[in-house]
Design a protein around this motif. Structure first.
Motif, PDB file in Angstrom:
ATOM      1  N   TRP A  66       0.799  -1.228   0.000  1.00 33.33           N
ATOM      2  CA  TRP A  66       0.000   0.000   0.000  1.00 33.33           C
ATOM      3  C   TRP A  66       0.831   1.277   0.000  1.00 33.33           C
ATOM      4  O   TRP A  66       0.423   2.301   0.520  1.00 33.33           O
ATOM      5  CB  TRP A  66      -1.000   0.007   1.160  1.00 33.33           C
ATOM      6  N   ILE A  67       2.016   1.198  -0.588  1.00 29.70           N
ATOM      7  CA  ILE A  67       2.784   2.398  -0.911  1.00 29.70           C
ATOM      8  C   ILE A  67       2.751   2.530  -2.431  1.00 29.70           C
ATOM      9  O   ILE A  67       3.204   1.639  -3.143  1.00 29.70           O
ATOM     10  CB  ILE A  67       4.229   2.315  -0.391  1.00 29.70           C
ATOM     11  N   PHE A  68       2.211   3.616  -2.904  1.00 30.04           N
ATOM     12  CA  PHE A  68       1.991   3.787  -4.336  1.00 30.04           C
ATOM     13  C   PHE A  68       3.156   4.526  -4.990  1.00 30.04           C
ATOM     14  O   PHE A  68       3.666   5.510  -4.450  1.00 30.04           O
ATOM     15  CB  PHE A  68       0.703   4.579  -4.587  1.00 30.04           C
ATOM     16  N   LEU A  69       3.546   4.046  -6.143  1.00 29.35           N
ATOM     17  CA  LEU A  69       4.467   4.767  -7.016  1.00 29.35           C
ATOM     18  C   LEU A  69       3.668   5.251  -8.211  1.00 29.35           C
ATOM     19  O   LEU A  69       2.941   4.470  -8.841  1.00 29.35           O
ATOM     20  CB  LEU A  69       5.609   3.865  -7.484  1.00 29.35           C
ATOM     21  N   LYS A  70       3.808   6.530  -8.524  1.00 32.77           N
ATOM     22  CA  LYS A  70       3.028   7.137  -9.596  1.00 32.77           C
ATOM     23  C   LYS A  70       3.960   7.923 -10.500  1.00 32.77           C
ATOM     24  O   LYS A  70       4.856   8.616 -10.023  1.00 32.77           O
ATOM     25  CB  LYS A  70       1.935   8.042  -9.013  1.00 32.77           C
ATOM     26  N   VAL A  71       3.713   7.815 -11.805  1.00 31.42           N
ATOM     27  CA  VAL A  71       4.631   8.447 -12.747  1.00 31.42           C
ATOM     28  C   VAL A  71       3.881   8.878 -14.007  1.00 31.42           C
ATOM     29  O   VAL A  71       2.906   8.227 -14.419  1.00 31.42           O
ATOM     30  CB  VAL A  71       5.787   7.481 -13.101  1.00 31.42           C
ATOM     31  N   CYS A  72       4.348   9.949 -14.592  1.00 27.03           N
ATOM     32  CA  CYS A  72       3.765  10.454 -15.836  1.00 27.03           C
ATOM     33  C   CYS A  72       4.365   9.690 -17.010  1.00 27.03           C
ATOM     34  O   CYS A  72       5.270  10.181 -17.710  1.00 27.03           O
ATOM     35  CB  CYS A  72       4.019  11.950 -15.968  1.00 27.03           C
ATOM     36  N   THR A 207       0.338   6.847 -14.478  1.00 22.52           N
ATOM     37  CA  THR A 207       0.272   5.427 -14.147  1.00 22.52           C
ATOM     38  C   THR A 207       0.656   5.186 -12.700  1.00 22.52           C
ATOM     39  O   THR A 207       1.634   5.749 -12.203  1.00 22.52           O
ATOM     40  CB  THR A 207       1.203   4.627 -15.073  1.00 22.52           C
ATOM     41  N   SER A 208      -0.126   4.354 -12.028  1.00 24.10           N
ATOM     42  CA  SER A 208       0.096   4.039 -10.616  1.00 24.10           C
ATOM     43  C   SER A 208       0.349   2.545 -10.451  1.00 24.10           C
ATOM     44  O   SER A 208      -0.329   1.718 -11.074  1.00 24.10           O
ATOM     45  CB  SER A 208      -1.134   4.421  -9.775  1.00 24.10           C
ATOM     46  N   ILE A 209       1.308   2.214  -9.596  1.00 26.16           N
ATOM     47  CA  ILE A 209       1.556   0.822  -9.240  1.00 26.16           C
ATOM     48  C   ILE A 209       1.617   0.707  -7.720  1.00 26.16           C
ATOM     49  O   ILE A 209       1.940   1.681  -7.027  1.00 26.16           O
ATOM     50  CB  ILE A 209       2.868   0.281  -9.865  1.00 26.16           C
ATOM     51  N   VAL A 210       1.286  -0.475  -7.221  1.00 21.73           N
ATOM     52  CA  VAL A 210       1.280  -0.699  -5.774  1.00 21.73           C
ATOM     53  C   VAL A 210       1.525  -2.179  -5.500  1.00 21.73           C
ATOM     54  O   VAL A 210       1.249  -3.032  -6.352  1.00 21.73           O
ATOM     55  CB  VAL A 210      -0.059  -0.246  -5.155  1.00 21.73           C
ATOM     56  N   ILE A 211       2.040  -2.475  -4.328  1.00 24.63           N
ATOM     57  CA  ILE A 211       2.176  -3.858  -3.871  1.00 24.63           C
ATOM     58  C   ILE A 211       0.972  -4.163  -2.977  1.00 24.63           C
ATOM     59  O   ILE A 211       0.867  -3.612  -1.876  1.00 24.63           O
ATOM     60  CB  ILE A 211       3.469  -4.076  -3.071  1.00 24.63           C
ATOM     61  N   PRO A 212       0.024  -4.993  -3.422  1.00 26.36           N
ATOM     62  CA  PRO A 212      -1.095  -5.344  -2.560  1.00 26.36           C
ATOM     63  C   PRO A 212      -0.621  -6.136  -1.353  1.00 26.36           C
ATOM     64  O   PRO A 212       0.468  -6.705  -1.363  1.00 26.36           O
ATOM     65  CB  PRO A 212      -1.991  -6.200  -3.470  1.00 26.36           C
ATOM     66  N   ALA A 213      -1.436  -6.204  -0.324  1.00 29.75           N
ATOM     67  CA  ALA A 213      -1.040  -6.859   0.921  1.00 29.75           C
ATOM     68  C   ALA A 213      -0.636  -8.313   0.703  1.00 29.75           C
ATOM     69  O   ALA A 213       0.336  -8.787   1.270  1.00 29.75           O
ATOM     70  CB  ALA A 213      -2.190  -6.779   1.932  1.00 29.75           C
ATOM     71  N   GLU A 214      -1.362  -9.017  -0.175  1.00 33.75           N
ATOM     72  CA  GLU A 214      -1.066 -10.452  -0.369  1.00 33.75           C
ATOM     73  C   GLU A 214       0.237 -10.670  -1.122  1.00 33.75           C
ATOM     74  O   GLU A 214       0.746 -11.773  -1.146  1.00 33.75           O
ATOM     75  CB  GLU A 214      -2.224 -11.141  -1.099  1.00 33.75           C
TER      76      GLU A 214
END
Length: 218
Positions: A66-72, A207-214
């Motif tokens: 649940w830490i998001f990386l976002k980039v143009c 664009t956003s990416i995240v590591i889900p809890a699982e």
């Protein structure tokens, strides 16, 4: 090819995003920015105006969910350069518009009325029914010379009645009353078509990416 994105505009938009949500203001993190969101499903977000070593270093070093990386940038530009633990989120679209927007003869039906609120540098417009049921809501935040539009939504049983268009018209009136005609927002796939019809143009993919809890224990 992805055009050069103004870091200044990204910083102003993030400040507006934070003010709208009553969150801590963004601060610079290397070549990007960080906001401590402190939400269960979004602890923090890092935002970069372009793909670079700082972005990829975070993608390789973060294992916490649940830490998001976002980039143009487009996901296709970097999907093969990050660990598989990261999951892409629905595509976002940074959009801009220099007033005036394109409004047809937009009127509010007698079944509805307007309500206004303000906090921080945020102005809220609500469209409610005569029974005070919320039908549509949106916010505009004035950050220097930029009007940041945020959290524009219409309740499902009030869609397709032109409420979102009327709401945008009222929000634009507020921005213009403050002497600001440079408008900015991030749209979803669905919202993008509404804004395009009002004269907004694509500024950048977001664009956003995240590591889900699982996935966090991988």
């Amino acid at each position: 090819m992805q055009k050069k994105v103004s870091k200044d505009i990204i910083e102003k938009w993030l400040k507006g995003w934070s003010l709208s949500r009553d969150l801590p203001l963004p601060f610079q993190y290397k070549s990007g920015f960080k906001i401590n969101v402190n939400d269960e499903k979004q602890k923090a977000r890092y935002v970069f105006s372009e793909l670079n070593d700082d972005f990829f270093q975070l993608a390789n070093s973060i294992n916490e969910p649940w830490i998001f990386l976002k980039v143009c940038a487009s996901f296709d530009d970097f999907k093969d350069k990050i660990p598989e633990k990261w999951k892409v989120q629905p595509q976002g679209y940074m959009m801009s518009c220099v007033s005036p927007m394109n409004f047809s003869n937009t009127i509010l039906h007698d079944d509805y009325k307007l309500e206004f609120e303000a906090y921080n540098s945020t102005f809220v417009v609500k469209i409610v029914t005569k029974n005070n049921e919320l039908a549509s809501i949106g916010r505009v935040v004035i950050v220097d010379d930029l009007a940041v539009y945020d959290r524009i939504s219409t309740e499902i049983n009030h869609k397709r009645k032109g409420l979102a268009t009327f709401l945008m018209k009222e929000l634009e009136k507020i921005a213009l009353s403050k002497g600001v005609s440079n408008n900015f927002l991030v749209a979803t796939e669905q919202g993008k078509y509404l804004y395009e019809s009002l004269g907004w143009e694509l500024y950048s993919l977001y664009t956003s990416i995240v590591i889900p809890a699982e996935k966090s224990k991988i």
